[in-house]
Design a protein around this motif. Structure first.
Motif, PDB file in Angstrom:
ATOM      1  N   LEU A 275       0.833  -1.192   0.000  1.00 49.23           N
ATOM      2  CA  LEU A 275       0.000   0.000   0.000  1.00 49.23           C
ATOM      3  C   LEU A 275       0.870   1.245   0.000  1.00 49.23           C
ATOM      4  CD1 LEU A 275      -2.877   1.273   0.552  1.00 49.23           C
ATOM      5  CD2 LEU A 275      -2.140   1.335   2.921  1.00 49.23           C
ATOM      6  N   ASN A 276       0.523   2.197  -0.836  1.00 43.06           N
ATOM      7  CA  ASN A 276       1.191   3.489  -0.830  1.00 43.06           C
ATOM      8  C   ASN A 276       0.409   4.374   0.141  1.00 43.06           C
ATOM      9  OD1 ASN A 276       1.705   6.294  -1.487  1.00 43.06           O
ATOM     10  ND2 ASN A 276       2.804   5.519  -3.281  1.00 43.06           N
ATOM     11  N   VAL A 277       0.970   4.586   1.346  1.00 44.08           N
ATOM     12  CA  VAL A 277       0.260   5.287   2.413  1.00 44.08           C
ATOM     13  C   VAL A 277      -0.107   6.710   1.998  1.00 44.08           C
ATOM     14  CG1 VAL A 277       0.432   6.119   4.782  1.00 44.08           C
ATOM     15  CG2 VAL A 277       1.308   3.857   4.192  1.00 44.08           C
ATOM     16  N   ARG A 278       0.828   7.423   1.398  1.00 44.61           N
ATOM     17  CA  ARG A 278       0.551   8.810   0.995  1.00 44.61           C
ATOM     18  C   ARG A 278      -0.590   8.864  -0.010  1.00 44.61           C
ATOM     19  NH1 ARG A 278       1.294  13.852  -0.231  1.00 44.61           N
ATOM     20  NH2 ARG A 278       2.412  14.813  -1.894  1.00 44.61           N
ATOM     21  N   ARG A 279      -0.576   7.965  -0.983  1.00 42.21           N
ATOM     22  CA  ARG A 279      -1.635   7.950  -2.006  1.00 42.21           C
ATOM     23  C   ARG A 279      -2.983   7.598  -1.380  1.00 42.21           C
ATOM     24  NH1 ARG A 279      -2.312   3.720  -6.877  1.00 42.21           N
ATOM     25  NH2 ARG A 279      -3.987   4.761  -7.935  1.00 42.21           N
ATOM     26  N   GLN A 280      -2.994   6.626  -0.461  1.00 44.58           N
ATOM     27  CA  GLN A 280      -4.229   6.221   0.188  1.00 44.58           C
ATOM     28  C   GLN A 280      -4.811   7.391   0.986  1.00 44.58           C
ATOM     29  OE1 GLN A 280      -4.900   5.433   3.761  1.00 44.58           O
ATOM     30  NE2 GLN A 280      -6.741   4.222   3.518  1.00 44.58           N
ATOM     31  N   TRP A 281      -3.969   8.098   1.752  1.00 41.34           N
ATOM     32  CA  TRP A 281      -4.440   9.220   2.560  1.00 41.34           C
ATOM     33  C   TRP A 281      -4.957  10.352   1.677  1.00 41.34           C
ATOM     34  CZ3 TRP A 281      -3.306  10.467   8.090  1.00 41.34           C
ATOM     35  CH2 TRP A 281      -3.099   9.314   8.841  1.00 41.34           C
ATOM     36  N   LEU A 282      -4.249  10.680   0.595  1.00 39.20           N
ATOM     37  CA  LEU A 282      -4.709  11.739  -0.305  1.00 39.20           C
ATOM     38  C   LEU A 282      -6.054  11.382  -0.936  1.00 39.20           C
ATOM     39  CD1 LEU A 282      -1.435  12.872  -2.120  1.00 39.20           C
ATOM     40  CD2 LEU A 282      -2.835  14.213  -0.522  1.00 39.20           C
TER      41      LEU A 282
ATOM     42  N   GLN B 292      -9.201   5.594  -6.321  1.00 46.46           N
ATOM     43  CA  GLN B 292      -7.970   4.862  -6.036  1.00 46.46           C
ATOM     44  C   GLN B 292      -7.323   4.286  -7.291  1.00 46.46           C
ATOM     45  OE1 GLN B 292      -8.541   1.202  -3.769  1.00 46.46           O
ATOM     46  NE2 GLN B 292     -10.733   1.309  -4.244  1.00 46.46           N
ATOM     47  N   VAL B 293      -8.018   4.258  -8.407  1.00 50.12           N
ATOM     48  CA  VAL B 293      -7.473   3.693  -9.642  1.00 50.12           C
ATOM     49  C   VAL B 293      -6.857   4.784 -10.523  1.00 50.12           C
ATOM     50  CG1 VAL B 293      -7.995   2.368 -11.733  1.00 50.12           C
ATOM     51  CG2 VAL B 293      -9.140   1.799  -9.567  1.00 50.12           C
ATOM     52  N   CYS B 294      -7.658   5.803 -10.870  1.00 51.19           N
ATOM     53  CA  CYS B 294      -7.186   6.820 -11.827  1.00 51.19           C
ATOM     54  C   CYS B 294      -6.746   8.124 -11.184  1.00 51.19           C
ATOM     55  CB  CYS B 294      -8.262   7.100 -12.872  1.00 51.19           C
ATOM     56  SG  CYS B 294      -9.723   7.939 -12.209  1.00 51.19           S
TER      57      CYS B 294
ATOM     58  N   LEU C 241       1.352   3.574  15.446  1.00 51.15           N
ATOM     59  CA  LEU C 241       1.977   4.024  14.211  1.00 51.15           C
ATOM     60  C   LEU C 241       0.924   3.864  13.119  1.00 51.15           C
ATOM     61  CD1 LEU C 241       4.401   4.944  12.523  1.00 51.15           C
ATOM     62  CD2 LEU C 241       5.019   2.538  12.288  1.00 51.15           C
ATOM     63  N   ALA C 242       0.364   4.990  12.661  1.00 52.22           N
ATOM     64  CA  ALA C 242      -0.721   4.958  11.684  1.00 52.22           C
ATOM     65  C   ALA C 242      -0.229   4.406  10.350  1.00 52.22           C
ATOM     66  CB  ALA C 242      -1.292   6.354  11.493  1.00 52.22           C
ATOM     67  N   LEU C 243      -1.032   3.529   9.750  1.00 56.42           N
ATOM     68  CA  LEU C 243      -0.697   2.926   8.460  1.00 56.42           C
ATOM     69  C   LEU C 243      -1.697   3.297   7.372  1.00 56.42           C
ATOM     70  CD1 LEU C 243       0.159  -0.639   9.784  1.00 56.42           C
ATOM     71  CD2 LEU C 243       1.767   1.185   9.189  1.00 56.42           C
ATOM     72  N   GLN C 244      -2.980   3.270   7.707  1.00 55.46           N
ATOM     73  CA  GLN C 244      -4.020   3.566   6.731  1.00 55.46           C
ATOM     74  C   GLN C 244      -5.088   4.436   7.379  1.00 55.46           C
ATOM     75  OE1 GLN C 244      -5.633   0.218   4.506  1.00 55.46           O
ATOM     76  NE2 GLN C 244      -3.965  -1.053   5.261  1.00 55.46           N
ATOM     77  N   MET C 245      -5.605   5.397   6.618  1.00 53.14           N
ATOM     78  CA  MET C 245      -6.702   6.209   7.116  1.00 53.14           C
ATOM     79  C   MET C 245      -8.000   5.425   7.014  1.00 53.14           C
ATOM     80  SD  MET C 245      -8.049   9.957   5.994  1.00 53.14           S
ATOM     81  CE  MET C 245      -6.575  10.715   6.650  1.00 53.14           C
TER      82      MET C 245
END
Length: 138
Positions: free
Chosen positions: A2-9, A17-19, A121-125
């Motif tokens: 998982l890309n944490v920064r991308r998931q949070w944004l 989450q795809v495009c 330690l937060a991993l996913q929002m």
């Protein structure tokens, strides 16, 4: 991974989450989500918590076609609102000599659980979806 920064944004801005484009329907203002049992916890009949970002209507068919987990068990919904509620986190407890002992992985910690924040330690929002409504697959 998982890309944490991308998931949070994606979660904060309601992006697909795809495009990476908006997951919000311009006609209704509702946000599109593909919900699975493993990434959703119901809070009431029309609300719940999820760590999965939105998926725009254009990307839903492709997501269902290529993701085995979504093909097995998913449903399409729109939500009127999505607000950050907490995180999935690795949790720790103090150990001997100032070390930290890992006590859990992907544990839900709400933003209102202040006493637990120092040991996480937060991993996913995780967001709370309100005003959920089932939709046909686009």
């Amino acid at each position: 991974m998982l890309n944490v920064r991308r998931q949070w944004l994606a979660m904060l801005r309601g992006l697909c989450q795809v495009c990476g484009k908006t997951g919000r329907d311009p006609r209704t203002g509702r946000i599109w989500w593909v919900i699975t049992e493993t990434a959703f916890r119901a809070m009431s009949q029309d609300s719940g918590l999820t760590n999965a970002p939105p998926t725009c209507p254009a990307c839903i068919p492709e997501s269902l076609a290529y993701c085995p987990q979504l093909r097995e068990n998913s449903a399409v919904y729109t939500a009127a609102r999505a607000e950050p509620a907490g995180v999935l986190a690795d949790t720790f407890t103090p150990g001997p000599g100032g070390t930290a002992i890992h006590t859990g992985h992907n544990i839900y910690v709400g933003f209102d659980e202040f006493a637990r924040h120092a040991s996480c330690l937060a991993l996913q929002m995780v967001v709370r979806l309100d005003g959920m409504r089932p939709e046909p697959t686009p």
